[in-house]
Enzyme design. Sequence first.
Site, PDB file in Angstrom:
ATOM      1  N   PRO A   2       1.276  -2.413   8.751  1.00 35.58           N
ATOM      2  CG  PRO A   2       2.006  -3.556  10.602  1.00 35.58           C
ATOM      3  CD  PRO A   2       1.247  -3.735   9.340  1.00 35.58           C
ATOM      4  CD  GLU A   3       1.970   1.948   4.386  1.00 38.76           C
ATOM      5  OE1 GLU A   3       2.683   2.779   3.796  1.00 38.76           O
ATOM      6  OE2 GLU A   3       0.750   1.867   4.213  1.00 38.76           O
ATOM      7  CE  LYS A  58       6.427  -1.309   3.822  1.00 30.62           C
ATOM      8  NZ  LYS A  58       5.537  -1.836   2.769  1.00 30.62           N
ATOM      9  NE  ARG A 130      -5.245 -10.802   5.570  1.00 36.56           N
ATOM     10  CZ  ARG A 130      -5.197  -9.882   4.629  1.00 36.56           C
ATOM     11  NH1 ARG A 130      -5.268  -8.611   4.944  1.00 36.56           N
ATOM     12  NH2 ARG A 130      -5.068 -10.226   3.386  1.00 36.56           N
ATOM     13  NE  ARG A 173      11.223  -0.952 -11.741  1.00 38.56           N
ATOM     14  CZ  ARG A 173      10.615  -1.415 -10.652  1.00 38.56           C
ATOM     15  NH1 ARG A 173      11.295  -1.581  -9.553  1.00 38.56           N
ATOM     16  NH2 ARG A 173       9.350  -1.726 -10.684  1.00 38.56           N
ATOM     17  NE  ARG A 278      -1.806  -3.830  -2.321  1.00 37.31           N
ATOM     18  CZ  ARG A 278      -0.780  -3.620  -1.521  1.00 37.31           C
ATOM     19  NH1 ARG A 278       0.444  -3.686  -1.985  1.00 37.31           N
ATOM     20  NH2 ARG A 278      -0.955  -3.351  -0.255  1.00 37.31           N
TER      21      ARG A 278
END
Length: 290
Positions: A2-3, A58, A130, A173, A278
């Site tokens: 879920p984002e 989230k 999980r 950044r 990822r």
Amino acid sequence: MPELPEVETLRRQLAVSLTAKKIVAAELLTPKILQGVGDRGVADLVGATVAGLRRRAKYLIVDLSNGLSLVVHLGLAGQVVVEPPPAAGGDARITGGHPVPAFDRPLPHKQTHLILTLDDGSIVYLTDIRKFAKLWVVPTPEVFSVVPDERLGVEILGPEFTREEFERRLRRRSRARLKPLLLDQSAVAGLGNIYVDESLWGAGIHPLRTPASLDDGERTALFDEIRAVIDLALENGVAKIVNARAVEGAHLPRIHGREGRPCPRCGAPIEKFRVGGRGTYVCPVCQLKR
DNA sequence: AACTACTCCTGGAGGC
DNA sequence: TGCCTCCAGGAGTAGT
């Protein structure tokens, strides 16, 4: 899974089905998912009425009439199902989050970790294969201790997500690779692996590029694409992925989980590689490394 | 500052 | 069929 779009879609549905209902029973089947802040537990939810639902990044926040809030993070594989009261007849289950196990499995089952019973007879189930999902029960004014602004960056759907603010955060950044940067919740809050890939593809930018390498037009395109893909998911349905593969025929994702299939823009085969551990999907033609 | 590795868990897919 | 390895959408921490 879920984002932001998945959590926001779930929030909107729960706001309709839970608001003003009273919690008459609460059962925590997997104690470890409850995070320790004080000595509060799910028993403190019983007797309270749901006052409203909020979202930060989230995190889903259920505000209650008794001054407490239930904060939920679905992690990688959290799922919520609301079973309507038996008397409701044709009413379908409300479902959100990770689609595995199938939403229509009989509940509860061995992956169910929290059960809330409401006074209209509907039952809320939190499932996670999980066990990475997390819960907090905190006084409403202290919700910020769970979701602090210094750890959570600019809220994409909020008024503060402007092109200027986005560029300010990129500049901070400027030598970081864009993919891990956009995944970092303290920069921009709410994106995850799918929607980062979708945003970068939409803007035609390779995930290994850095902010310093972007020109004006690319920065604008990336900002626009982040909003566009989130809005698309909220309006037309969230990305459909099962077992790490895009579901055929779904409008999202367009690139994530589609290795070897044609880029929807140019037809080149989509490639997969790893960035910061990822799985990352790119169109090798549309997203130049430069 | 930036990057990697490792951690929490379990299930599903694919190779042999 | 079984066994093995790898992979998974999050996020925190530790170490280089």
